[in-house]
Design an enzyme around this catalytic site. Structure first.
Site, PDB file in Angstrom:
ATOM      1  N   GLY A 104       1.162  -1.069   0.303  1.00 46.65           N
ATOM      2  CA  GLY A 104       0.085   0.051  -0.071  1.00 46.65           C
ATOM      3  C   GLY A 104       0.995   1.139   0.446  1.00 46.65           C
ATOM      4  O   GLY A 104       1.990   0.919  -0.366  1.00 46.65           O
ATOM      5  N   GLY A 158       3.464   3.137   1.684  1.00 46.04           N
ATOM      6  CA  GLY A 158       4.299   2.514   2.678  1.00 46.04           C
ATOM      7  C   GLY A 158       4.663   3.797   2.937  1.00 46.04           C
ATOM      8  O   GLY A 158       5.651   4.067   3.935  1.00 46.04           O
ATOM      9  N   ARG A 159       5.590   4.726   1.626  1.00 36.94           N
ATOM     10  CA  ARG A 159       5.642   6.232   2.051  1.00 36.94           C
ATOM     11  C   ARG A 159       5.582   7.787   1.046  1.00 36.94           C
ATOM     12  O   ARG A 159       5.689   7.996   1.065  1.00 36.94           O
ATOM     13  CB  ARG A 159       7.913   5.916   2.032  1.00 36.94           C
ATOM     14  CG  ARG A 159       7.844   5.929   0.536  1.00 36.94           C
ATOM     15  CD  ARG A 159       8.864   5.481   0.465  1.00 36.94           C
ATOM     16  NE  ARG A 159       9.614   5.124  -1.368  1.00 36.94           N
ATOM     17  CZ  ARG A 159      10.374   5.444  -2.086  1.00 36.94           C
ATOM     18  NH1 ARG A 159      11.637   6.690  -1.626  1.00 36.94           N
ATOM     19  NH2 ARG A 159      11.437   5.058  -3.287  1.00 36.94           N
ATOM     20  N   ASP A 180      11.271   3.690   6.290  1.00 38.37           N
ATOM     21  CA  ASP A 180      11.392   4.687   7.025  1.00 38.37           C
ATOM     22  C   ASP A 180      10.067   5.410   6.908  1.00 38.37           C
ATOM     23  O   ASP A 180      10.174   6.662   7.094  1.00 38.37           O
ATOM     24  CB  ASP A 180      12.541   5.210   7.307  1.00 38.37           C
ATOM     25  CG  ASP A 180      13.526   5.896   6.254  1.00 38.37           C
ATOM     26  OD1 ASP A 180      12.799   5.681   5.160  1.00 38.37           O
ATOM     27  OD2 ASP A 180      14.955   5.721   6.047  1.00 38.37           O
ATOM     28  N   ARG A 228      -4.247   1.858  -8.772  1.00 35.90           N
ATOM     29  CA  ARG A 228      -3.111   0.975  -9.590  1.00 35.90           C
ATOM     30  C   ARG A 228      -4.134   0.523  -9.726  1.00 35.90           C
ATOM     31  O   ARG A 228      -5.533   0.135  -9.706  1.00 35.90           O
ATOM     32  CB  ARG A 228      -2.824   0.949  -8.683  1.00 35.90           C
ATOM     33  CG  ARG A 228      -1.464   2.142  -8.370  1.00 35.90           C
ATOM     34  CD  ARG A 228      -0.807   2.082  -6.295  1.00 35.90           C
ATOM     35  NE  ARG A 228       0.329   2.806  -6.400  1.00 35.90           N
ATOM     36  CZ  ARG A 228       0.357   3.810  -5.977  1.00 35.90           C
ATOM     37  NH1 ARG A 228      -1.149   4.216  -5.847  1.00 35.90           N
ATOM     38  NH2 ARG A 228       1.190   4.474  -5.686  1.00 35.90           N
ATOM     39  N   ASP A 237       1.354  -2.835  -9.221  1.00 38.53           N
ATOM     40  CA  ASP A 237       0.881  -1.959  -8.360  1.00 38.53           C
ATOM     41  C   ASP A 237       1.522   0.129  -8.780  1.00 38.53           C
ATOM     42  O   ASP A 237       1.119   1.090  -8.242  1.00 38.53           O
ATOM     43  CB  ASP A 237       1.754  -1.544  -6.514  1.00 38.53           C
ATOM     44  CG  ASP A 237       3.136  -2.282  -6.506  1.00 38.53           C
ATOM     45  OD1 ASP A 237       3.418  -3.326  -7.535  1.00 38.53           O
ATOM     46  OD2 ASP A 237       4.167  -1.348  -5.867  1.00 38.53           O
ATOM     47  N   ASP A 286       6.096   6.822 -10.822  1.00 36.55           N
ATOM     48  CA  ASP A 286       7.045   6.265  -9.517  1.00 36.55           C
ATOM     49  C   ASP A 286       8.031   5.809 -10.453  1.00 36.55           C
ATOM     50  O   ASP A 286       8.076   4.407 -10.754  1.00 36.55           O
ATOM     51  CB  ASP A 286       6.021   4.753  -9.063  1.00 36.55           C
ATOM     52  CG  ASP A 286       6.536   5.181  -7.659  1.00 36.55           C
ATOM     53  OD1 ASP A 286       7.582   5.088  -7.267  1.00 36.55           O
ATOM     54  OD2 ASP A 286       6.185   4.324  -6.871  1.00 36.55           O
TER      55      ASP A 286
END
Length: 461
Positions: free
Chosen positions: A93, A95-96, A128, A189, A257, A267
């Protein structure tokens, strides 16, 4: 090949809210130690009425993520699953990143502002939630170059350096950090559909299909909306695959994704541009099997569309979905021919002759060892036999090309340069070295300006 950019007043329209709470999770941005504005894309900010923001207001919204007026009150980390190198992963999903706002542009298209490196979310797993500054710089270069070459791509909207030191296993560490904001025509997506299918939520699937048709494609749903949507996606994504090839671009990570429903490239991680027409050329060091190599990108996108079709089986019978998928090869071939002619700067002379020219161009690039620069030299009327080694394949290409009338005016100053604007890995590393070693951002800004001049020249065709 280019969207005419129109300025527009700020018109917020957070339509994503119509999909309800299942589409994503409310999150908060990280509280960064500092926020230094490094790049703002005023050309595209003007299309959504945000170009008048002062730098301080810009940073408040795109570094500290204060909500935009009358827009999403809180960011949303979108939910999705996905095949990663064809291995299904339900534990992913945003995540950042997150969806930060939606607004209309001058063409009345709904555009998203989404982030990369904005902090942890419920889908961060052990990450992170951050982005390296180099990753942000590379995304600016990729999107600017692709836009100039006619690829339907997200736009790098903002880059803010955030003052944290990040440790990464695949580059010198610690390294500088940043948060990127991108402008997209949708963050829905193929993996979004996969997640809903995995949950067996037919009502949500029907709702998402309706959203994509009516809001993103501005289409009126017919008696079989899922198949209708797949047909539209097949058309867009076949053209995207063709545009990658003619641009000489390798995305590197064409997972489900990373393919959005509107066929817009986005991306950018390990991307590369190839100097030669080498089908085996890969971008990612970890793509050991060459799954997403230059010459396999159309296959990868077709396979991903197959996963969309599998997901849509939740609300649709198989035959119309199979029929839609079977359109991909011919659509890809036709789009490739059209884009070849555009980059060569010539007008179509009919399908059969056009295919002969494309095949001859490929032979010149592969067997004649001619770089992809051939597009530039021929748009402006150059002869590759005088520039590169003369071969029978190059002579064949020259003969066929001479029969084609020019598409546009080659009088733009760009075509007077001795060599085209390029984006090979050595140039990318030089631009980053100036920033990393001397905090010198001038080479980046100069490169962006050169790329935009190239885009202006191509847009005349």
């Amino acid at each position: 090949m280019h969207i005419n950019v129109l300025t527009s007043p700020y018109r917020p329209d957070p339509k994503i809210a119509s999909l309800g709470a299942k589409i994503g999770d409310v999150v908060k941005a990280a509280d960064f130690p500092e926020t230094k504005l490094r790049f703002r894309n005023d050309r595209w900010a003007a299309t959504v009425g945000l170009d008048s923001l002062t730098d301080s207001d810009w940073v408040r919204h795109f570094g500290r993520f204060e909500p935009l007026p009358d827009n999403l009150p809180q960011p949303l980390a979108l939910r999705y699953h996905g095949h990663q190198f064809r291995v299904y992963n339900p534990d992913i999903g945003d995540g950042r990143g997150f969806l930060f706002g939606q607004m209309r542009d001058g063409h009345d298209r709904l555009l998203d502002l989404g982030t990369k490196g904005s902090g942890t979310t419920p889908y961060s797993r052990r990450g992170d939630g951050r982005l390296t500054l180099k990753g942000g710089v590379r995304e600016i270069l990729a999107t600017e170059m692709l836009e100039a070459l006619g690829v339907n791509t997200s736009k790098s909207f903002s880059l803010v350096e955030t003052g944290e030191e990040l440790v990464r296993g695949d580059e010198p560490s610690p390294t500088r950090s940043a948060v990127l904001v991108r402008l997209n025509h949708s963050h829905i997506r193929i993996g979004t559909f996969q997640r809903i299918a995995a949950e067996g939520d037919a009502d949500m699937m029907a709702q998402l299909v309706h959203y994509c048709l009516t809001i993103l494609y501005d289409a009126k749903p017919d008696q079989d909306p899922a198949a209708q949507l797949l047909n539209l996606a097949v058309e867009r994504i076949a053209d995207l695959a063709a545009s990658y090839m003619v641009a000489g671009f390798v995305h590197g990570v064409l997972n489900t994704d990373n393919i959005n429903i509107t066929g817009e490239s986005f991306d950018y991680g390990p991307w590369r541009f190839t100097e030669f027409w080498d089908p085996r050329f890969t971008a990612a060091y970890f793509d050991e099997s060459g799954l997403y190599a230059f010459g396999r990108q159309a296959e990868a996108m077709h396979w991903n569309l197959g996963q969309l079709a599998v997901s849509l089986r939740l609300i649709c019978e198989a035959p119309p979905l199979i029929e839609a998928l079977e359109r991909f090869p011919s659509l890809f071939q036709n789009a490739t021919v059209k884009r070849f002619l555009w980059r060569l700067g010539v007008q179509s002379q009919g399908a059969d002759r056009d295919r002969l020219l494309v095949e001859a161009t490929e032979r010149a690039m592969v067997k004649g060892k001619v770089p992809i620069d051939v597009f530039f030299h021929h748009y402006r009327g150059g002869k590759i036999g005088r520039i590169y080694q003369a071969t029978e394949h190059n002579a064949e290409f020259e003969k066929l090309h001479a029969e084609y009338p020019p598409l546009g005016d080659a009088g733009h100053p760009y075509w007077s340069a001795s060599m085209p604007c390029s984006m090979l890995i050595g140039e990318v590393e030089q631009i980053w070295a100036a920033i990393s070693e001397r905090d010198d951002w001038q080479p980046l800004h100069q490169k962006v300006e050169s790329i935009r001049i190239m885009g202006q020249a191509h847009s005349q065709g």
